[in-house]
Scaffold this motif. Structure first.
Motif, PDB file in Angstrom:
ATOM      1  N   UNK A  42       0.830  -1.205   0.000  1.00 26.99           N
ATOM      2  CA  UNK A  42       0.000   0.000   0.000  1.00 26.99           C
ATOM      3  C   UNK A  42       0.862   1.252   0.000  1.00 26.99           C
ATOM      4  N   UNK A  43       1.901   1.226   0.866  1.00 27.09           N
ATOM      5  CA  UNK A  43       2.793   2.377   0.938  1.00 27.09           C
ATOM      6  C   UNK A  43       3.544   2.570  -0.380  1.00 27.09           C
ATOM      7  N   UNK A  44       3.988   1.413  -0.941  1.00 26.60           N
ATOM      8  CA  UNK A  44       4.704   1.491  -2.212  1.00 26.60           C
ATOM      9  C   UNK A  44       3.789   2.033  -3.305  1.00 26.60           C
ATOM     10  N   UNK A  51       4.649   9.558  -6.833  1.00 27.86           N
ATOM     11  CA  UNK A  51       5.702   9.796  -7.822  1.00 27.86           C
ATOM     12  C   UNK A  51       5.114   9.983  -9.220  1.00 27.86           C
ATOM     13  N   UNK A  52       4.117   9.116  -9.518  1.00 24.10           N
ATOM     14  CA  UNK A  52       3.476   9.230 -10.830  1.00 24.10           C
ATOM     15  C   UNK A  52       2.764  10.575 -10.965  1.00 24.10           C
ATOM     16  N   UNK A  53       2.077  10.987  -9.860  1.00 28.25           N
ATOM     17  CA  UNK A  53       1.393  12.273  -9.876  1.00 28.25           C
ATOM     18  C   UNK A  53       2.382  13.411 -10.069  1.00 28.25           C
ATOM     19  N   UNK A  54       3.510  13.319  -9.317  1.00 27.90           N
ATOM     20  CA  UNK A  54       4.542  14.342  -9.466  1.00 27.90           C
ATOM     21  C   UNK A  54       5.121  14.339 -10.874  1.00 27.90           C
ATOM     22  N   UNK A  59       5.636  16.754 -15.931  1.00 28.10           N
ATOM     23  CA  UNK A  59       5.516  16.669 -17.388  1.00 28.10           C
ATOM     24  C   UNK A  59       4.512  17.698 -17.908  1.00 28.10           C
ATOM     25  N   UNK A  60       3.407  17.836 -17.147  1.00 29.04           N
ATOM     26  CA  UNK A  60       2.403  18.839 -17.530  1.00 29.04           C
ATOM     27  C   UNK A  60       2.996  20.239 -17.489  1.00 29.04           C
ATOM     28  N   UNK A  61       3.783  20.505 -16.422  1.00 28.84           N
ATOM     29  CA  UNK A  61       4.428  21.810 -16.306  1.00 28.84           C
ATOM     30  C   UNK A  61       5.377  22.060 -17.474  1.00 28.84           C
TER      31      UNK A  61
END
Length: 203
Positions: A42-44, A51-54, A59-61
C-alpha cells in the motif's frame, strides 16, 4: 510398562501442543508478514502514485512551459510576419498610389498638351484669317483709292468738258437766253441718295 506408555502419551501431547503453538506462531508470523507486506505494498503504491502524480505534474508543467514558449515564439513570429506584411502592403499601396498619381499627371499633361495644340491651331487659324482679311482690306482700300482717284479725275475732266462746251455754246449762240441751251447741255443730275449714304457709311 504402563508408566512408559503414559510418558510416551505425555510426550505426544506435549509435542502436539508444541506443534500447535508452533503452527499458531507461524500463522501469526505469516499474518504479520502478510499485513506488513500489504502495508508495504500500500505504501509502495501510494509512493508510486505520488511519484506518478509528481511526474505527471512535472511533465504537464514542462508541456505547458513548452506550449507557452512556443506560443510566445509563434506570437512574436506572427507579430513579426504581420508587421512585415503591413509594411509590404504599405509599400505596395504607396507604389500603386505613386503609379496612379503619375498616370493621372500624364493624363492631365496630355490633356493640357492637346488643349494647347488646339488653342495654338485656333490661334494660328485666327491669325491666318486676320492676315488674309488684312490683305483683303488693304487690297480693297487700294482699289477704293484707285477708284476714288479715277472718280476725282473723271469728275474734274467732266467739269472741264462741260465748262468748255458751255463756252462753245455761249460763243456760238450768244443770243440764247439762259435755259434755252439745256437740250444741248443738260444740267448735271443730282447724286442719288443711296450713293450718298453708301459713301458716308464707307467714310
Amino acid at each position: 510398562m504402563e508408566m512408559f506408555q503414559n510418558m510416551e502419551e505425555e510426550l505426544k501431547r506435549e509435542n502436539s501442543a508444541a506443534e500447535q503453538r508452533m503452527v499458531h506462531r507461524i500463522q501469526r508470523i505469516m499474518m504479520e508478514c502478510h499485513r506488513e507486506k500489504m502495508e508495504a505494498v500500500k505504501k509502495a503504491r501510494e509512493e508510486e502514485r505520488e511519484l506518478a502524480q509528481k511526474a505527471v505534474e512535472e511533465e504537464t508543467r514542462k508541456v505547458m512551459e513548452e506550449l507557452v514558449s512556443s506560443g510566445l515564439t509563434a506570437l512574436r513570429d506572427h507579430k513579426t510576419n504581420l508587421g512585415e506584411l503591413i509594411k509590404a502592403k504599405e509599400k505596395e499601396m504607396n507604389a500603386y498610389y505613386g503609379l496612379a498619381q503619375r498616370q493621372k499627371q500624364e493624363e492631365v499633361q496630355e490633356v493640357l498638351q492637346e488643349a494647347e495644340k488646339a488653342h495654338q491651331a485656333n490661334l494660328d487659324n485666327v491669325k491666318f484669317k486676320l492676315v488674309n482679311t488684312q490683305g483683303e482690306l488693304v487690297s480693297v482700300a487700294k482699289q477704293l483709292g484707285i477708284m476714288t482717284n479715277w472718280k476725282d479725275f473723271l469728275e474734274e475732266e467732266l467739269q472741264e468738258t462741260r465748262e468748255a462746251f458751255q463756252k462753245y455754246i455761249n460763243y456760238t449762240f450768244p443770243r440764247l437766253s439762259p435755259g434755252h441751251a439745256d437740250f444741248i447741255l443738260p444740267e448735271r443730275k443730282k447724286t442719288p441718295s443711296k450713293l450718298l449714304s453708301d459713301s458716308e457709311t464707307s467714310a
